[in-house]
Design an enzyme around this catalytic site. Structure first.
Site, mmCIF file in Angstrom:
data_model
loop_
_atom_site.group_PDB
_atom_site.id
_atom_site.type_symbol
_atom_site.label_atom_id
_atom_site.label_comp_id
_atom_site.label_asym_id
_atom_site.label_seq_id
_atom_site.Cartn_x
_atom_site.Cartn_y
_atom_site.Cartn_z
ATOM 1 N N CYS A 1 15.750 4.200 12.725
ATOM 2 C CA CYS A 1 15.835 5.635 12.406
ATOM 3 C C CYS A 1 14.510 6.338 12.673
ATOM 4 C CB CYS A 1 16.298 5.828 10.970
ATOM 5 S SG CYS A 1 17.972 5.198 10.695
ATOM 6 N N CYS B 1 14.787 -3.314 12.054
ATOM 7 C CA CYS B 1 15.015 -2.501 10.866
ATOM 8 C C CYS B 1 14.441 -3.117 9.596
ATOM 9 C CB CYS B 1 16.489 -2.167 10.736
ATOM 10 S SG CYS B 1 17.015 -0.998 12.020
ATOM 11 N N ASP B 2 14.675 -2.427 8.503
ATOM 12 C CA ASP B 2 13.878 -2.476 7.285
ATOM 13 C C ASP B 2 13.400 -3.845 6.821
ATOM 14 O OD1 ASP B 2 14.574 0.127 7.535
ATOM 15 O OD2 ASP B 2 15.172 0.418 5.480
ATOM 16 N N LYS B 3 14.297 -4.742 6.446
ATOM 17 C CA LYS B 3 13.873 -6.019 5.866
ATOM 18 C C LYS B 3 13.755 -7.115 6.913
ATOM 19 C CE LYS B 3 14.090 -3.661 2.233
ATOM 20 N NZ LYS B 3 14.494 -2.462 2.975
ATOM 21 N N GLU C 1 16.953 0.866 -3.306
ATOM 22 C CA GLU C 1 16.293 2.119 -2.945
ATOM 23 C C GLU C 1 17.001 3.311 -3.576
ATOM 24 O OE1 GLU C 1 16.126 2.261 1.294
ATOM 25 O OE2 GLU C 1 14.406 0.911 1.413
ATOM 26 N N SER D 1 13.484 4.772 -0.268
ATOM 27 C CA SER D 1 13.601 4.696 1.179
ATOM 28 C C SER D 1 12.396 5.378 1.801
ATOM 29 C CB SER D 1 14.880 5.396 1.629
ATOM 30 O OG SER D 1 14.845 5.653 3.014
ATOM 31 N N ASP E 1 20.105 -0.602 5.607
ATOM 32 C CA ASP E 1 19.840 0.037 4.316
ATOM 33 C C ASP E 1 20.585 1.355 4.153
ATOM 34 O OD1 ASP E 1 18.119 -2.093 4.016
ATOM 35 O OD2 ASP E 1 16.559 -0.891 3.071
#
Length: 557
Positions: free
Chosen positions: A192, A119-121, A442, A468, A78
């Site tokens: 992160c 990570c995100d998704k 985002e 985000s 992202d």
């Protein structure tokens, strides 16, 4: 065993022959077949180390007397996809990940699965697939990144770099200082380091019961990650023997507890979107009103970056997710402690020996940051189906001002950089929802630009897109219905007065119902931004943010 479908009986001789070509022996056909769902991708720092991670998982599965088969999913970083068309692919990638995992696992009749996201998704995509497939499953994420330190000794992370761009643009820091932040913001592999979306979802995976204690907070570079891998293989074997499946674990009560942790930690607003999608996959009737009820009864105990200078390594040092849950369990009615988890034990048993080791990082119930949760659901004539704010990342609890309207993120970012936004304004970024974006991108670049210019407490930003987990300030996202569906946000005009009241959970525009009805009759739906390819198909099938932005099956009747 489920895998007997492809390995037992004389008629499966061709299947066994193919499996022997992969290195299997006759004795392997009496063992459980385990899918190792990895997400090794070199361009994503949170996934760069997962190739070696996957090898360790396979060794642990073999040591537990089972047969591993590894495959990979896709993924989008992202941060790298931020601020251009790549961000439109981020949320839609969640659906591709879920579909691809379902495809591989169901086509080959695995008995169990270990998922390696980070990570995100990728994490919610795999979780959606696990609930859809519903075979015994354990998650072991790649772990968080450590925070960085500049040459001056300042603690920094990815959000510091994004905000550094705005600070440089407004003359607050030099190019050399920006370069110093850039060079140290992301010092290692891992997700992160703040309470951004990736870490939020990996923490929620732990409390839901799909991952083992420690999954959310142990750093990627910490040797204890390897111990988690060994435990995951051993626990998976127990789950298979006891036939404990994801839908046995992810109940309404488990989702309540996930949101309770989310509120206690002030997690990413994206957790609302993803967890609602999980509820859909689990066949549960779970809505934003229930999330709001959780928010009202759970105190905010931790402030993690971007809401403070603490990071996931500090949470781990202070006792981890288990310590937060143990503290929360002291308040009656907050957690459901007797539900089963992937350890084969209850949540109560999982956290029995946990304790807070640093009460500056994890506050006690007697000394919360606030009596209610760090995320709140807002409603009103501007968001009839709801909107989300990370209330723990702003000290401002009420804001009212004239709106400055932009019909895309690119338009907004250009306007902010050109000085079109001033103190007291409410920035509206619309037509960036699931359908309108498409992909609900985002808004980290605009929020970071505003914060970097020193306007974080003086300008509000509202959008039907997402934020985000690194965003902070007066940022309200997921406004539903979205602009592309004719929601009120599409009817706003320059200068309309908008009111955000976090304490009262209200999001309103000071325009009469009669005027809004008049504007609605005159409103014309814009042409879709993308009409071809995956995004074109996605825009036609995606549902609203308040239902998790999942895909709907077309009605051909």
């Amino acid at each position: 065993m489920r895998s007997d479908m492809i390995k037992k009986g004389f008629d499966k001789a061709p299947h066994r022959s193919l499996l022997k070509a992969t290195g299997l022996k006759d004795e392997d056909f009496d063992k459980p077949f385990i899918a190792i769902c990895n997400s090794f991708i070199e361009i994503i720092p949170g996934h760069k180390h997962l190739n070696e991670f996957g090898k360790l998982v396979k060794e642990a599965v073999r040591a537990a007397g089972m047969v591993p088969f590894e495959f990979n999913t896709i993924g989008v970083d992202d941060g790298i996809a931020m601020g251009h068309i790549g961000m439109r692919y981020s949320l839609p990638s969640r659906e591709i990940i879920a579909d691809s995992v379902e495809t591989v696992v169901n086509a080959h009749w695995f008995d169990g699965m270990i998922c390696i996201p980070n990570c995100d998704k990728i994490t919610p995509g795999m979780m959606m697939a696990a609930l859809r497939i519903n075979i015994p499953t354990v998650f072991v994420s790649g772990g968080p990144m450590a925070a960085g330190k500049t040459s001056k000794g300042d603690v920094v992370d990815l959000s510091s770099v994004f905000e550094g761009v705005g600070a440089y643009q407004s003359g607050k820091i030099s190019e050399e200082e920006l370069k110093d932040i850039e060079d140290h913001g992301c010092p290692s592999c891992g997700s992160c380091s703040g309470m951004f979306t990736a870490n939020s979802m990996n923490c929620l995976c732990e409390v839901l019961g799909l991952a083992l204690p420690g999954n959310g907070s142990i750093l990627a570079i910490d040797p204890r990650r390897e111990e988690l891998i060994k435990q995951a293989a051993e626990k998976l074997k127990i789950l298979i023997e006891r036939d404990i499946k994801p839908r046995d674990i992810v109940t309404e009560e488990a989702i309540d507890d996930a949101f309770a942790l989310d509120m206690a930690m002030g997690g990413s607003t994206n957790t609302v979107l993803h967890t609602l999608a999980l509820a859909q996959e689990a066949g549960l009737d779970y809505d934003m009103n229930r999330i709001d009820a959780v928010s009202r009864r759970v105190p905010h105990l931790c402030k993690v970056s971007p809401a403070s200078n603490w990071h996931m390594e500090d949470i781990d040092r202070a006792g981890g997710i288990s310590a937060i849950l143990k503290e929360m369990s002291r308040k009656e009615g907050v957690l459901h402690l007797d539900r089963i988890t992937a350890t084969g034990q209850t949540l109560r048993e999982n956290i029995a020996h946990a304790e807070i080791k640093d009460k500056e990082v994890i506050h006690s119930l007697e000394n919360p940051h606030s009596e209610e949760g760090g995320l709140r659901i807002l409603k009103g004539n501007l968001a009839k189906d709801g909107a989300v704010i990370k209330s723990g990342a702003t000290e401002v609890k009420r804001f009212e001002g004239p709106c400055v309207i932009f019909n895309s993120q690119d338009e907004a970012l250009a306007g902010i950089m050109l000085g079109k936004v001033k103190k007291g304004d409410v920035v509206i970024i619309r037509y960036e929802g699931p359908r309108g974006g498409p992909g609900m991108p985002e808004m980290l670049a605009p929020t970071s630009a505003i914060a970097g210019m020193g306007l974080g407490a003086d300008v509000a930003l509202l959008t039907d897109g997402r934020f985000s987990g690194a965003s902070r300030g007066i940022s309200v996202g997921h406004i539903s219905p979205e602009a592309a569906a004719g929601g009120t946000i599409a009817l706003l005009e320059q200068g309309d007065i908008v009111c955000i009241d976090v304490e009262e959970r209200l999001l309103e525009v000071r325009v009469s119902d009669e005027e809004l009805d008049k504007r609605k009759k005159e409103w014309k739906r814009p042409e879709p931004k993308v009409k071809t390819g995956w995004l074109g198909r996605y825009a036609q099938m995606v549902t609203s943010a308040n239902t998790g932005a999942v895909l709907k099956i077309p009605n051909f009747d």
